[in-house]
Design a protein around this motif. Structure first.
Motif, short mmCIF file in Angstrom:
data_model
loop_
_atom_site.label_atom_id
_atom_site.label_comp_id
_atom_site.label_asym_id
_atom_site.label_seq_id
_atom_site.Cartn_x
_atom_site.Cartn_y
_atom_site.Cartn_z
N GLY A 14 10.52 -9.16 13.22
CA GLY A 14 10.70 -7.74 13.49
C GLY A 14 10.24 -6.78 12.42
O GLY A 14 10.45 -5.57 12.53
N VAL A 15 9.58 -7.27 11.37
CA VAL A 15 9.14 -6.39 10.29
C VAL A 15 7.95 -5.57 10.76
O VAL A 15 6.99 -6.09 11.34
CB VAL A 15 8.77 -7.20 9.03
CG1 VAL A 15 8.16 -6.29 7.96
CG2 VAL A 15 10.00 -7.91 8.48
N ILE A 16 8.03 -4.28 10.53
CA ILE A 16 6.96 -3.35 10.88
C ILE A 16 6.33 -2.76 9.62
O ILE A 16 5.25 -2.19 9.66
CB ILE A 16 7.54 -2.23 11.80
CG1 ILE A 16 6.43 -1.36 12.38
CG2 ILE A 16 8.57 -1.42 11.10
CD1 ILE A 16 6.92 -0.35 13.39
N GLU A 17 6.97 -2.93 8.50
CA GLU A 17 6.57 -2.30 7.24
C GLU A 17 5.25 -2.84 6.70
O GLU A 17 5.02 -4.05 6.68
CB GLU A 17 7.67 -2.54 6.20
CG GLU A 17 7.39 -1.92 4.86
CD GLU A 17 8.52 -2.16 3.87
OE1 GLU A 17 8.57 -1.42 2.89
OE2 GLU A 17 9.33 -3.07 4.08
N ASP A 18 4.41 -1.94 6.27
CA ASP A 18 3.20 -2.21 5.50
C ASP A 18 2.25 -3.25 6.13
O ASP A 18 1.81 -4.18 5.47
CB ASP A 18 3.58 -2.63 4.08
CG ASP A 18 2.46 -2.41 3.08
OD1 ASP A 18 1.43 -1.80 3.44
OD2 ASP A 18 2.61 -2.87 1.93
N PRO A 19 1.88 -3.06 7.38
CA PRO A 19 1.00 -4.04 8.02
C PRO A 19 -0.39 -4.12 7.38
O PRO A 19 -0.98 -5.20 7.32
CB PRO A 19 0.90 -3.56 9.47
CG PRO A 19 1.24 -2.12 9.41
CD PRO A 19 2.22 -1.96 8.29
N ALA A 20 -0.89 -3.00 6.86
CA ALA A 20 -2.23 -2.99 6.27
C ALA A 20 -2.23 -3.32 4.78
O ALA A 20 -3.28 -3.53 4.19
CB ALA A 20 -2.88 -1.62 6.49
N GLY A 21 -1.06 -3.34 4.16
CA GLY A 21 -0.97 -3.64 2.74
C GLY A 21 -1.25 -2.46 1.83
O GLY A 21 -1.49 -2.62 0.65
N THR A 22 -1.16 -1.25 2.38
CA THR A 22 -1.46 -0.05 1.58
C THR A 22 -0.22 0.61 0.99
O THR A 22 -0.34 1.56 0.22
CB THR A 22 -2.20 0.98 2.45
OG1 THR A 22 -1.39 1.33 3.56
CG2 THR A 22 -3.53 0.44 2.92
N GLU A 23 0.96 0.13 1.37
CA GLU A 23 2.20 0.76 0.89
C GLU A 23 2.76 0.08 -0.36
O GLU A 23 3.76 0.52 -0.90
CB GLU A 23 3.25 0.74 2.01
CG GLU A 23 2.83 1.52 3.24
CD GLU A 23 3.82 1.38 4.38
OE1 GLU A 23 5.05 1.45 4.13
OE2 GLU A 23 3.37 1.17 5.51
N GLY A 24 2.14 -1.02 -0.77
CA GLY A 24 2.55 -1.69 -2.00
C GLY A 24 3.73 -2.62 -1.87
O GLY A 24 4.29 -3.04 -2.88
N SER A 25 4.14 -2.95 -0.66
CA SER A 25 5.27 -3.88 -0.53
C SER A 25 4.80 -5.31 -0.85
O SER A 25 3.62 -5.64 -0.74
CB SER A 25 5.87 -3.82 0.88
OG SER A 25 4.99 -4.36 1.82
N ARG A 26 5.72 -6.13 -1.24
CA ARG A 26 5.42 -7.51 -1.65
C ARG A 26 4.74 -8.30 -0.54
O ARG A 26 3.84 -9.10 -0.78
CB ARG A 26 6.71 -8.20 -2.08
CG ARG A 26 6.52 -9.58 -2.65
CD ARG A 26 7.80 -10.09 -3.26
NE ARG A 26 8.83 -10.39 -2.30
CZ ARG A 26 9.02 -11.60 -1.77
NH1 ARG A 26 8.25 -12.60 -2.12
NH2 ARG A 26 9.98 -11.81 -0.91
N ASN A 27 5.14 -8.08 0.71
CA ASN A 27 4.60 -8.84 1.84
C ASN A 27 3.59 -8.05 2.67
O ASN A 27 3.29 -8.42 3.80
CB ASN A 27 5.74 -9.31 2.74
CG ASN A 27 6.59 -10.36 2.08
OD1 ASN A 27 6.09 -11.23 1.38
ND2 ASN A 27 7.90 -10.26 2.26
N GLY A 28 3.09 -6.97 2.14
CA GLY A 28 2.17 -6.13 2.90
C GLY A 28 0.85 -6.81 3.22
O GLY A 28 0.48 -7.81 2.61
#
Length: 193
Positions: A14-28
Motif C-alpha cells: 500500500g505504499v504510495i510515497e516516492d514512486p519516482a525516487g525524487t522525494e529522497g525517501s530510503r525506498n523511493g
C-alpha cells in the motif's frame, strides 16, 4: 456531471510515497524497478487513461512535479497531458505555468464538488496523496484505480492509512499489465437504504 477517478501507483503493502525516487525517501524509485516491458505497458495504461478522461485534478506537490517535466516532453502522452485542462487545489499557487491550468482555492471539498458537478467528462486524480484521501473521506470518488507494483517496502506513506470512515468498495475490473503489475478498479458501494 463528471465522474471523479482516483488513479494511483502503489506497492503490494500500500505504499504510495516516492514512486519516482525524487522525494529522497530510503525506498523511493520503486516504479522504475519493473523493467523495460513493465515501463512500456504501464505507459500504455497511462496514455489510455489520459485519452479517456477530460481533465486532471491535482494537489500542489504533484502538480509541481508534473509541471516541471511534461511541458518539455514530446509524444502522444505529453501532447495529451499538456493540452488537457488541469485543476490544482492550492492556496499558494498564484501563477501556474503549465498550460490550461486553473487553481482551485478555498475549501477543497466544495471546490471539487462544484468542479465535478459542472464537468462534462471524467476527471482523473493522480498522485496527490492528501487530496485523494480528502476526496475518498468525503465520498467524492466514483472510481478508484490501483496499479499494484510487485514489491513490499515495509515503510512509507500509504494511500489508505488514517482514513476516518470505513469505505466499502466493489471490484469492477482487473487487468494484468506486463505480467507483474495488476490494475484493479473499484467503485464505492453506496448504501441503498
Amino acid at each position: 456531471m463528471g465522474k471523479l477517478i482516483v488513479s494511483e501507483n502503489l506497492t503490494l503493502d500500500g505504499v504510495i510515497e516516492d514512486p519516482a525516487g525524487t522525494e529522497g525517501s530510503r525506498n523511493g524509485g520503486w516504479v522504475g524497478r519493473i523493467g523495460d516491458r513493465g515501463r512500456e505497458e504501464a505507459a500504455t495504461v497511462a496514455l489510455e487513461e489520459a485519452l479517456s478522461t477530460a481533465a486532471m485534478l491535482l494537489g500542489r506537490r504533484t502538480y509541481d512535479f508534473l509541471a516541471s517535466r511534461w511541458p518539455s516532453r514530446t509524444g502522444a502522452l505529453a501532447a495529451r497531458l499538456n493540452a488537457k485542462p488541469k485543476y490544482v487545489v492550492s492556496s499558494t499557487l498564484h501563477d501556474p505555468a503549465w498550460s490550461n491550468t486553473t487553481v482551485l482555492r478555498g475549501d477543497p471539498v466544495g471546490a471539487v464538488s462544484t468542479l465535478k458537478h459542472d464537468a462534462t467528462g471524467d476527471i482523473i486524480v493522480a498522485g496527490s496523496l492528501q487530496l485523494a484521501r480528502t476526496l475518498l473521506e468525503n465520498h467524492l470518488v466514483d472510481e478508484l484505480r490501483l496499479m499494484l507494483y510487485p514489491m513490499v517496502l515495509g515503510e512509507g506513506r500509504r494511500l489508505l492509512e488514517d482514513l476516518v470512515d470505513r469505505i466499502a468498495m466493489r471490484l469492477v475490473a482487473n487487468r494484468t499489465v506486463a505480467g507483474d503489475l495488476v490494475l484493479l478498479t473499484y467503485e464505492p458501494v453506496h448504501d441503498e437504504a
